[in-house]
Design a protein around this motif. Structure first.
Motif, mmCIF file in Angstrom:
data_model
loop_
_atom_site.group_PDB
_atom_site.id
_atom_site.type_symbol
_atom_site.label_atom_id
_atom_site.label_comp_id
_atom_site.label_asym_id
_atom_site.label_seq_id
_atom_site.Cartn_x
_atom_site.Cartn_y
_atom_site.Cartn_z
ATOM 1 N N GLY A 1 28.361 6.406 17.568
ATOM 2 C CA GLY A 1 28.713 5.340 18.488
ATOM 3 C C GLY A 1 28.179 3.996 18.018
ATOM 4 N N VAL A 2 28.879 2.933 18.328
ATOM 5 C CA VAL A 2 28.483 1.590 17.908
ATOM 6 C C VAL A 2 27.181 1.230 18.616
ATOM 7 N N SER A 3 26.142 0.999 17.834
ATOM 8 C CA SER A 3 24.808 0.661 18.349
ATOM 9 C C SER A 3 24.268 1.718 19.302
ATOM 10 N N GLY A 4 24.750 2.957 19.166
ATOM 11 C CA GLY A 4 24.253 4.054 19.983
ATOM 12 C C GLY A 4 24.586 3.941 21.442
ATOM 13 N N ASN A 5 25.741 3.358 21.790
ATOM 14 C CA ASN A 5 26.089 3.126 23.197
ATOM 15 C C ASN A 5 27.224 4.020 23.680
ATOM 16 N N CYS A 6 27.447 5.141 23.014
ATOM 17 C CA CYS A 6 28.503 6.077 23.407
ATOM 18 C C CYS A 6 27.854 7.350 23.927
ATOM 19 N N LEU A 7 28.160 7.720 25.163
ATOM 20 C CA LEU A 7 27.581 8.892 25.809
ATOM 21 C C LEU A 7 28.666 9.936 26.028
ATOM 22 N N VAL A 8 28.320 11.192 25.733
ATOM 23 C CA VAL A 8 29.224 12.324 25.934
ATOM 24 C C VAL A 8 28.598 13.236 26.975
#
Length: 910
Positions: free
Chosen positions: A202-209
């Protein structure tokens, strides 16, 4: 394997401020009038929860602790420093009070107590979030900007302030900016949330699953400036629909709220237990690993989704080049190969089409983590073949795992995947410069390792020999073959099964979970209800990788059998907390006696530090950092023999610090009971003489129940303390005995144990040690001189290297030796034995006897009367005899020469 150095330190034990960070006991608050009141932090309750428990999280050395529906923040390094300052101030105050009056002592004591009270107030900060249910999991984002707060059914995303802002002197509560993730999706009427994972790409670690128990995967791409990103997911996949899908045009989205879902046979077999990604987005990982989502079902099914990407994703430096190299090579190899199945060619063509769209993109640039960091390349998710991949699985375990427990204890609770390393040779093919990936992936496997954990604490270590690659469902318009390809079973090879829990410790609420080790990729911790276990796969990783790289059919079964016998995973119980069966204290619904998922720190101040919480009480272990080189098998001998600093002499094993039970320091419930159970009209009678009445009897009976329970717990705690004191005395005696043994050994070394009679000339103490060292050094010098002399002598006597003729002559002599001395060589072949000199001699002797018998028979037939008239001349007879004697002398000389040469060769070999 790490060694336990110590357990819970004093700065996290009661009554230090660090203990209050995890405690739910009432905190004293002083009112302006001077009265003391005790206020509980959390008084809510909820039903018992069965699932993963991760109520502590970390960001560097900062910790976030969930107590009920409240979140607390503190810095472990700050707690440690404050405690050390307090101890230093106490020692100085004790030293300064000697010889002074009582007035000065009282004044200083009061000042110190006020400082301690201030410190207790500064032990942690409360982070207010709009959460009404009990918090089950805290999951911080990779960059530390967000904190995912999970309850049984809801998910909240809190924006975390900077560390400098949280560490301000003002210790008042902070209200965090919090967003409810999916206000109409993750609600109490829907399926519980099982796992929440931050996508590694995720871009800059901002994607949550998020994954629910009903096997629905949702992807959320969060943006602070866009509140709509917290309301609806960018991608939703129902795995129950996808498992039976035949075409990519079908609707695999999650069912809307309130819609009747009907009955499905997969409702039980596809109940999700846990999920994890196959990588963390590093450069040395395989390209498919970071975009592969592994899902473990409670009933034992293992599935994989690859590739699972957000709409905007950030690849590593080697991801796109490595995938392009492998896919293009596969396309070229399968182009004219008729033996490859059509389904594999279709999958390869889809991968090539997917990668072609990525290569044709012009990535956008985003700012890095800091001003000095390079910019980040952001790609768009390819539109073809589609955003939803094919669900690969279920993976079968081979050989089949034998279960010795009941069905409940064999349910899966967690899964952990260690991704395969990148194919560095294929990536750098044709490049002149070297690669830095060789050193990073030196101790990694070229295949993925999947660890599966069950409710009974059994760990299955599996290998994915085939590998997981990107696959999609076919298109309906594709008329090259059937819509649904034939099912090809996929399997995981079970390498080892390990028990990490005792059978008596398994309960219905037990939920073992993994924790990654920051020191090694192939080491991890398992937290279960009663303790923490350390496991390391490093001892057999290097041997398995060498076997995979140098695989051959010759002797493969034997090598694998030897490897399976010697591939033992290191296992060590780091922390074990036996449950007190006699405990009868009431446990609140928000409290659980099981341990929370542990945290592992590697910091210069804290060291190799493990932290976990059970029943709002911290348990920590300080470990000795293991030497990673010692865990691997090496062909050479280590040259590290000395250490730079002396380590302290350990005379006893580390022992956990005694933690007083709550019954010894908690406040009595009797005053509260009197305030709540005595009516207002009867409170006046409490100050008068006791009168015998029915109301007084009922009050005394109820008060006796409360008081008897408290006294019973006090008696149990006092008995436990007494037993610990007796055991402590025994341990002290044992330590004194060990110290005496060490002192006696030291006296033997220094010579102080010798009697004075007859040994006055023997030096003792430091002089004796120096003399012994000098003797050893002189003897070592003599041995080195002798070795150098022999080396020079051998160098002079060695001469030049043997020529080809000399080597041929030596080999001929060896063959002759084998021919002559064939009695001790039973392993020679029949061909060598047939050509041996002894057999030749025996053959000649037998031929001679046959010829003599034939001559005698012929002579008897020619002269039946037995008279022989033939006479040979004497000159001819003498000449023949001389010729025979010459041949015999020649043969004897050859035999003697060969024997002398053999003796010289045997002497030279010695």
């Amino acid at each position: 394997m790490p060694k336990v150095l110590s357990y819970t330190p004093p700065w996290l034990s009661r009554p230090s401020p660090g203990f209050e960070l995890f405690s739910t006991t009432p905190k004293p608050t002083r009112s302006p009038g001077g009265t003391v009141k005790y206020v509980n932090d959390y008084d809510g309750g909820s039903p018992r929860y069965t699932g993963a428990k991760r109520t502590i999280a970390r960001r560097g050395t900062e910790v976030f602790v969930a107590i009920g529906n409240q979140i607390r923040w503190s810095d472990l390094c700050l707690l440690k420093d404050n405690w050390e300052e307090e101890e230093h101030g106490r020692r100085e105050s004790k030293g300064g009070n000697k010889g002074k009056g009582n007035s000065s002592n009282g004044t200083r004591k009061n000042r110190i107590e006020e400082q301690v009270d201030d410190r207790h107030g500064e032990s942690y900060r409360i982070l207010k979030v709009p959460v009404t249910e009990q918090i089950r999991q805290l999951i911080p984002s990779p960059k530390g900007e967000y904190l995912a707060i999970l309850t049984a059914h809801t998910v909240h995303i809190a924006v975390l302030p900077d560390s400098s802002h949280l560490g301000q002197p003002d210790t008042g509560p902070i209200r965090l900016k919090t967003h409810t993730l999916g206000p109409t999706t993750h609600v109490t009427s829907q399926s519980p949330v099982v796992s929440a994972l931050w996508h590694p790409l995720g871009v800059s670690g901002n994607c949550l699953v998020t994954i629910t128990a009903e096997a629905v995967v949702r992807m959320w791409e969060l943006n602070r400036e866009n509140r709509w990103s917290f309301d609806s997911p960018t991608l939703a996949i129902d795995l129950k629909k996808l498992v039976d899908g035949t075409s990519c045009e079908e609707d695999f989205g999650a069912s809307s709220m309130g819609r009747n879902k009907g009955f499905s046979a997969d409702s039980f077999e596809m109940e999700v237990a846990s999920a994890c990604f196959g990588g963390v987005g590093l450069d040395e990982e395989n390209g498919w690993a970071s975009m592969t989502l592994w899902i473990a079902m409670r009933e034992g099914g293992i599935y994989a989704l690859c590739p699972l990407l957000p709409a905007k994703w950030q690849p590593s430096a080697t991801l796109v080049p490595s995938l392009s190299t492998s896919v293009v090579a596969k396309v070229v190899s399968q182009e004219h190969d008729s033996t490859v199945p059509t389904s594999e060619k279709t999958d390869c063509a889809q991968q090539y089409k997917w990668l072609t769209e990525i290569d044709q993109q012009d990535p956008s640039l985003a700012t890095g983590e800091s001003e000095c960091a390079p910019q980040i390349e952001v790609y768009n998710r390819p539109e073809a073949p589609g955003p939803i991949p094919r669900l690969q699985g279920p993976f079968e375990l081979e050989p089949d795992v034998e279960d010795s427990y009941d069905d409940f204890e064999n349910l899966i609770t967690d899964i952990y995947v260690m991704g395969a390393k990148i194919d560095e040779e294929a990536l750098m093919l044709g490049e002149d410069t070297g690669s830095e990936l060789d050193e990073l992936a030196r101790d990694s496997l070229s295949i993925a390792v999947i660890c599966i954990l069950t409710s009974s604490g059994r760990l299955h270590v599996c290998l994915d020999l085939d590998g997981v690659e990107g696959k999609w469902l076919p298109n309906k318009r594709n008329k090259s073959g059937p819509l649904k390809s034939p099912y090809t079973p996929q399997s995981l090879t079970v390498l080892e099964s390990i028990e990490t829990m005792r059978l008596k410790d398994v309960q219905n609420t037990t939920w073992p979970a993994f924790t990654v080790d920051p020191l090694s990729k192939y080491s991890f911790f398992i937290t279960h209800g009663n303790g923490v276990t350390y496991l390391s796969l490093s001892p057999w990783i290097v041997r398995l990788e060498s076997e995979l790289q140098n695989a051959g059919d010759a002797g493969a079964s034997f090598r694998m059998e030897v490897f399976m016998e010697g591939s033992k995973t290191l296992r060590e119980s780091i922390l074990y907390i036996p449950k007190d069966e006699d405990r009868k204290e009431p446990i609140e619904a928000d409290q659980s006696s099981d341990l929370s998922g542990c945290l592992v720190f590697q910091d210069s101040d804290l060291g190799y530090f493990l932290l976990t919480v059970a029943s709002t009480q911290p348990y920590t272990v300080t470990l000795d950092q293991p030497n990673q080189n010692s865990l691997h098998e090496t062909n050479g001998v280590s040259t590290e023999r000395y250490e730079s600093e002396m380590k302290a002499l350990v005379l006893s094993q580390p022992r956990s610090v005694y933690s007083a039970p709550a019954s010894l320091w908690s406040h009595s419930a009797l005053p509260t009971f009197l305030d709540t159970h005595v009516p207002t009209r009867h409170k006046r009678t409490m100050k008068e003489e006791i009168r015998l009445s029915t109301a007084t009897l009922d009050l005394m009976t109820e008060a006796h129940r409360v008081l008897s329970q408290e006294t019973h717990q006090l008696g149990i705690a006092a008995a436990d303390l007494f037993r610990r004191c007796e055991r402590l005395q025994d341990e002290f005696r044992d330590q004194i005995r060990r110290a005496n043994d060490v002192a006696y050994t030291v006296d033997q070394i220094t010579g102080d144990d010798a009697d004075d009679l007859g040994e006055n000339d023997r030096p003792r103490g430091n002089a004796g040690l120096e003399q012994r060292v000098e003797n050893v050094m002189s003897r070592q010098t003599d041995l080195n001189a002798r070795a150098d002399m022999l080396r020079r002598k051998l160098a002079r006597s060695g001469g030049k290297d043997l020529s080809e003729k000399e080597q041929a002559w030596a080999s001929e002599v060896d063959r002759m030796e084998l021919s002559i001395l064939d009695e001790g060589h039973d392993d020679k072949t029949e061909h060598q034995l047939s050509n041996s000199l002894r057999q030749r001699y025996e053959g000649v002797t037998q031929l001679k006897e046959d010829l003599l018998s034939q001559v005698n028979n012929a002579t008897k037939e020619a002269h039946p009367d037995g008279v022989e008239n033939v006479k040979l001349p004497s000159e001819l007879r003498k000449a023949k005899v001389a010729q025979v004697m010459g041949l015999l002398h020649r043969e004897s000389a050859l035999v003697d020469a060969a024997q002398n040469r053999l003796e010289k060769l045997s002497l030279s070999s010695i």
